[in-house]
Design a protein around this motif. Sequence first.
Motif: not given
Length: 50
Positions: A6-7, A20-22, A28-34
């Motif tokens: 889905l992602i 994206f570079k790194r 990114h999705l996991v860090s924003l949801l956290y």
Amino acid sequence: MIPGSLINAAGRKHTSNRYFKRLPLRVHLVSLLYGVFSYCNGLRELSDGF
């Protein structure tokens, strides 16, 4: 909890991994949801939480 297919499909649809570079879309999705679920108000709080 969110299927990788889905992602990846959303990333292809919106070409979000185009420049994206790194930091790929999944990370990114996991860090924003956290940040959202732990009520972080800034990047410093987010990095301290990691």
